[in-house]
Scaffold this active site. Structure first.
Site, PDB file in Angstrom:
ATOM      1  N   ARG A  73      -6.839  30.861   7.597  1.00  0.00           N
ATOM      2  CA  ARG A  73      -7.466  31.969   6.888  1.00  0.00           C
ATOM      3  C   ARG A  73      -8.964  31.917   7.152  1.00  0.00           C
ATOM      4  O   ARG A  73      -9.545  30.828   7.177  1.00  0.00           O
ATOM      5  CB  ARG A  73      -7.218  31.863   5.370  1.00  0.00           C
TER       6      ARG A  73
ATOM      7  N   GLY B 217       1.639  34.448   3.841  1.00  0.00           N
ATOM      8  CA  GLY B 217       0.714  34.366   2.709  1.00  0.00           C
ATOM      9  C   GLY B 217       1.157  35.305   1.589  1.00  0.00           C
ATOM     10  O   GLY B 217       1.836  36.299   1.823  1.00  0.00           O
TER      11      GLY B 217
ATOM     12  N   HIS C 101      -6.364  38.286  14.619  1.00  0.00           N
ATOM     13  CA  HIS C 101      -5.255  37.882  13.754  1.00  0.00           C
ATOM     14  C   HIS C 101      -3.888  38.190  14.379  1.00  0.00           C
ATOM     15  O   HIS C 101      -3.085  38.949  13.805  1.00  0.00           O
ATOM     16  CB  HIS C 101      -5.394  38.564  12.381  1.00  0.00           C
TER      17      HIS C 101
END
Lengths: 353, 353
Positions: free
Chosen positions: B269, B90, B318
């Site tokens: 996300r 990202g 994550h």
């Protein structure tokens, strides 16, 4: 009616069922007016005393893995007993020799759970490599806000092929239906090779191995000995039957022979793995991690059990076949095995004795 | 030396690195004598003040997802800055417009993490369906000895095709590289169909969809709208970019439209999913379960977060790209992007602006 006559009697046949099979399956039995159904009424394992009190004169029984079908039970049932149908793929709780002597047929429920167990085997292989227990426990404890991202934080070995390791080898201790369903699922993860061990009394078949390799698009499928299975595999799946012949086949020597980045998955029977050796292997980092759905001595596996205490060991309480569809399938097969034997129809899955 | 000359100066070029990239990757930078390396010395995210103090005069920076590269940073760096290289796929932390205005190139690390994220996506799909959080917590608490086996105990919907559901449909919110790597892994689970949504500004391409179906041996691959994605899928994978355009695209309406036996997986996300709506959907059984590697507002996700409190929601902190090999690959790519831009070599992965 003619079917009941086939069974040799105009009377109703007593059938003892040690667990309610649920509203989708019980009607298969209830609609047979020839049967006198006696069902353990509670939502917990059947009490032995109840079973022994109700089994006399039964023509058939449907049992669970937790019900011992032994000499005592055969004698309590008496000479009417024709069929023992278990809602399980394993039948180590049934005295097969005693059944054979009495001409009692035995039904079980293989095949239908193959995919459910293969699914869990893949899940455990992934969980064991990716530190899932440590990370999910961290989140559940509320420690995520205090955990800073780090370039190599929580890293584990990658199951799928990657730029460092373009080849991957799957190892199977036992190479039956569930192993092959698991192998099939691994192929798109970039697995290139397969090694397996088999019952020593069976004959090696390199041509069949080559055919399996072709079927799955693998570079190689090879039958090997235990030391090579340990040494070659990036993940070892324990998928052999239980019993004396395979007791503690995964022991300290096997685990010491594995790669330090490899993981071990046991979705077969707890007795195949020496739990203390596995706990040591994890603590001393001989291997990366483990995922087990079965543990020797289960369900007596408390929070102080050496495997439950190891953060690198995922422990599930024997749920590999626990999907809605598979358990319905197992219960349905158990019912049909019983009906088949009683009414002279085919049994979907009979234990060959 | 000639390479340093290419960069237009005989002086050493200052490069600021906001996180040590480890012993396998730092030598790629250290061996370049033309570079004056300034590395944040601690094993935690770089402090903003340190970054601003050290960046003046830098020719290049290597940053992490947690480092804001904005107007303030560009001004502190001054006109020497030629390359911003982030160790992440990202780049929402980087002001791309500001970079373009200053002729600063931007590098990132796509592709290398595709397989690691696809692996975790499959793992979460399995975990979400099979009540893994409930069962592993039961074992960790020491309650296995008190838990009797039951024919339908802990059952969940089966991910793989089965006798009740011979077809399976995978749904993808976003259909890029990671989605396709995840789809490939699902095929041997017996998946037969695929539906997906794409950026509305892109052009539908039924011929490409047919080609994808052929490649994976699927019956169908179809681009659909959100309501059909929700209604058709046995598992929905959220794999679209973050940002305003996809904010809360998985909301109460979407979740109400899903099958009650379906599961939701988010490895993209956190902002794509309305956490409160998902918690309600799980509590009220609109859907069976969920597995999320990302949560809106992370890492500020404590034990009272609505998703952490839901037993049917697996929450990972994550870690989807956290494999040894992938993180090494990301760090290596970040280093090579920087070197490419500084020495006029190819950048392995440059953001197109």
């Amino acid at each position: 009616m003619s079917r009941a006559d086939t069974a040799g009697s105009g009377e109703r046949m007593k059938v003892v069922v040690t667990r309610n099979l649920g509203p989708d399956v019980m009607p298969l039995l209830q609609e047979r007016k020839e049967l006198d159904l006696v069902v353990w009424p509670e939502d917990r394992p059947c009490e032995r005393e109840w079973f022994l009190q109700n089994v006399p004169g039964a023509t058939g029984v449907i049992v669970m893995l937790s019900d011992k079908v032994n000499q005592e039970l055969y004698e309590a049932a008496g000479p009417t007993l024709k069929i023992v149908s278990t809602m399980s793929v394993g039948y180590e709780h049934i005295d097969l020799q005693g059944a054979a002597q009495r001409n009692i047929r035995v039904g079980y429920t293989p095949d239908v759970l193959t995919d459910a167990v293969a699914d869990i085997s893949i899940m455990l292989a992934l969980m064991a490599g990716r530190n899932v227990r440590e990370t999910t426990e961290l989140v559940a404890r509320g420690d995520w806000p205090n955990t800073a991202w780090a370039p190599y934080g929580f890293v584990g070995p990658q199951l799928s092929a990657n730029w460092v390791h373009p080849t991957r080898t799957a190892g199977f201790l036992g190479f039956g239906r569930i192993s092959k369903a698991t192998l099939a699922r691994l192929v798109p993860f970039g697995f290139t090779d397969c090694v397996y061990t088999s019952n020593p009394s069976s004959t090696p078949n390199p041509a069949a191995d080559a055919e399996t390799a072709r079927t799955y698009g693998l570079r190689s499928v090879r039958r090997v000995g235990l030391p090579e299975l340990a040494a070659q595999s990036d993940v070892v799946f324990v998928l052999a039957p239980g019993g004396a012949a395979t007791h503690h086949v995964v022991d300290a020597a096997f685990l010491r022979g594995m790669k330090s980045t490899a993981v071990l998955v046991n979705t077969a029977r707890g007795t195949l793995v020496d739990s203390d050796a596995l706990a040591t292997a994890l603590r001393e980092r001989w291997i990366w991690g483990a995922g087990v759905d079965v543990v020797e001595g289960e369900p007596h596996v408390g929070r102080e059990h050496p495997l439950v205490r190891e953060p690198r060991c995922v422990v599930l309480p024997h749920i590999a076949s626990a999907t809605i569809e598979t358990r319905l399938g197992m219960a349905t097969t158990a019912a049909k095995n019983l009906l088949g034997a009683l009414f002279g129809e085919a049994m979907p899955a009979e234990v060959q004795m």
